[in-house]
Design a protein around this motif. Sequence first.
Motif, short mmCIF file in Angstrom:
data_model
loop_
_atom_site.label_atom_id
_atom_site.label_comp_id
_atom_site.label_asym_id
_atom_site.label_seq_id
_atom_site.Cartn_x
_atom_site.Cartn_y
_atom_site.Cartn_z
N CYS A 116 0.84 -1.21 0.00
CA CYS A 116 0.00 0.00 0.00
C CYS A 116 0.87 1.26 0.00
CB CYS A 116 -0.89 -0.05 1.24
SG CYS A 116 -2.28 1.07 1.25
N ASP A 117 0.74 2.07 -1.07
CA ASP A 117 1.54 3.29 -1.16
C ASP A 117 0.88 4.41 -0.35
OD1 ASP A 117 -0.63 4.08 -2.68
OD2 ASP A 117 0.42 3.97 -4.59
N GLU A 118 1.44 5.61 -0.47
CA GLU A 118 0.96 6.74 0.34
C GLU A 118 -0.51 7.06 0.06
OE1 GLU A 118 2.00 11.48 1.19
OE2 GLU A 118 3.31 10.26 -0.09
N LYS A 119 -0.91 7.04 -1.22
CA LYS A 119 -2.30 7.35 -1.54
C LYS A 119 -3.24 6.26 -1.04
CE LYS A 119 -1.60 10.41 -5.50
NZ LYS A 119 -1.94 10.69 -6.93
N CYS A 120 -2.78 5.03 -1.09
CA CYS A 120 -3.56 3.91 -0.56
C CYS A 120 -3.77 4.08 0.94
CB CYS A 120 -2.86 2.60 -0.87
SG CYS A 120 -3.51 1.15 0.00
N VAL A 121 -2.71 4.40 1.66
CA VAL A 121 -2.81 4.61 3.11
C VAL A 121 -3.76 5.77 3.41
CG1 VAL A 121 -1.54 5.31 5.18
CG2 VAL A 121 -0.55 3.62 3.61
N THR A 122 -3.69 6.81 2.59
CA THR A 122 -4.58 7.96 2.80
C THR A 122 -6.04 7.56 2.64
OG1 THR A 122 -2.89 9.52 2.01
CG2 THR A 122 -5.18 10.27 1.97
N ARG A 123 -6.35 6.73 1.63
CA ARG A 123 -7.73 6.28 1.44
C ARG A 123 -8.19 5.43 2.62
NH1 ARG A 123 -5.89 5.49 -3.72
NH2 ARG A 123 -5.75 3.23 -3.43
N LEU A 124 -7.32 4.55 3.10
CA LEU A 124 -7.68 3.74 4.27
C LEU A 124 -7.97 4.62 5.48
CD1 LEU A 124 -5.10 0.78 4.07
CD2 LEU A 124 -7.46 0.83 3.23
N PHE A 125 -7.17 5.66 5.65
CA PHE A 125 -7.37 6.59 6.76
C PHE A 125 -8.71 7.32 6.62
CE2 PHE A 125 -6.96 10.94 8.45
CZ PHE A 125 -6.78 10.66 9.79
N PHE A 126 -8.99 7.81 5.40
CA PHE A 126 -10.26 8.49 5.16
C PHE A 126 -11.44 7.57 5.46
CE2 PHE A 126 -8.49 11.70 1.81
CZ PHE A 126 -7.92 12.43 2.83
N MET A 127 -11.36 6.32 4.98
CA MET A 127 -12.45 5.37 5.20
C MET A 127 -12.68 5.13 6.69
SD MET A 127 -11.42 2.80 2.06
CE MET A 127 -12.45 1.42 2.55
N ARG A 128 -11.58 4.99 7.44
CA ARG A 128 -11.71 4.78 8.88
C ARG A 128 -12.37 5.98 9.54
NH1 ARG A 128 -6.41 4.14 12.52
NH2 ARG A 128 -6.28 6.35 11.98
N GLN A 129 -11.94 7.20 9.17
CA GLN A 129 -12.49 8.40 9.79
C GLN A 129 -13.96 8.59 9.44
OE1 GLN A 129 -9.83 8.37 11.86
NE2 GLN A 129 -10.49 10.49 12.12
N VAL A 130 -14.31 8.35 8.18
CA VAL A 130 -15.71 8.50 7.76
C VAL A 130 -16.60 7.55 8.55
CG1 VAL A 130 -17.32 8.08 5.85
CG2 VAL A 130 -15.23 9.38 5.45
N ARG A 131 -16.13 6.32 8.73
CA ARG A 131 -16.92 5.35 9.48
C ARG A 131 -17.06 5.77 10.95
NH1 ARG A 131 -16.03 1.15 12.87
NH2 ARG A 131 -17.56 -0.55 12.81
N VAL A 132 -15.95 6.16 11.57
CA VAL A 132 -15.98 6.55 12.99
C VAL A 132 -16.92 7.73 13.20
CG1 VAL A 132 -14.60 7.55 14.85
CG2 VAL A 132 -13.71 5.61 13.55
N LEU A 133 -16.93 8.67 12.27
CA LEU A 133 -17.74 9.88 12.42
C LEU A 133 -19.24 9.63 12.24
CD1 LEU A 133 -15.42 12.49 10.66
CD2 LEU A 133 -15.91 12.29 13.11
N GLN A 134 -19.62 8.41 11.89
CA GLN A 134 -21.05 8.08 11.84
C GLN A 134 -21.60 7.78 13.23
OE1 GLN A 134 -22.55 8.68 9.05
NE2 GLN A 134 -20.58 8.97 8.00
N SER A 135 -20.74 7.84 14.24
CA SER A 135 -21.13 7.68 15.65
C SER A 135 -21.88 6.38 15.87
CB SER A 135 -21.96 8.90 16.10
OG SER A 135 -21.20 10.08 15.96
N ALA A 136 -23.10 6.46 16.39
CA ALA A 136 -23.85 5.26 16.74
C ALA A 136 -24.18 4.40 15.52
CB ALA A 136 -25.13 5.63 17.48
#
Length: 218
Positions: free
Chosen positions: A106-126
């Motif tokens: 996983c290159d830098e852009k791949c890691v960035t997408r994984l990070f975005f996906m994690r944050q988007v999911r976490v921010l959905q709260s409940a």
Amino acid sequence: MQTPRPSPSAVNKARAQQQERAPGSWNKGRWMLVLLAFVCAAPVLASYFMYYVIKPTGGTTSYGALIEPQRPIPEQLVVTDEQGKPMPLSALRGKWLMVTVNSGDCDEKCVTRLFFMRQVRVLQSAERERVVNVWLRTDNKPVSSVIQTAYPQPDMRMLIADPKAVAAWLPAGADSKLTDHIFLVDPNGNLMMRFPKDPQPEKIKADLAKLLKWSRIG
């Protein structure tokens, strides 16, 4: 003193009035049941109407590009799970899936997408438990321990998939590659949206939040 009995004509008249009122009461009850059924189904109907009937263009509500016609997860798309066992990707139906595609290194852009996906999911709260992030790896290269620690199961699934089978299902944009995107799959297993190259996570969050709000499936 004996209470006088009603005359036969009065009894017949009362029965006739009851018979006249009965059909109206029955029709009213039937319409109440129809209205109740509509109210219960309204959230699901509204979500699909907004995203499948009203076409978001220009300054409208959707950041992601709608995929039409719908593309269900192919039944023949078999992936290898984290324990090295084969499984159909369709086994993940029942949840909203955010999907990205990349090789194991996983290159830098791949890691960035994984990070975005994690944050988007976490921010959905409940509502976040209704969402699963999926990284479709196009080779069997080992994933670094840093990434495995940062993105544990079951919140992130790291599945090995045949790149040709994945490319046949997930469409790239006109000026981008398959590995540039994050995709959204609904709980019925239908590919629903493709988010732009170099996405803005706050806008992905907004799209997903609306879908989770208006639809109770998944």
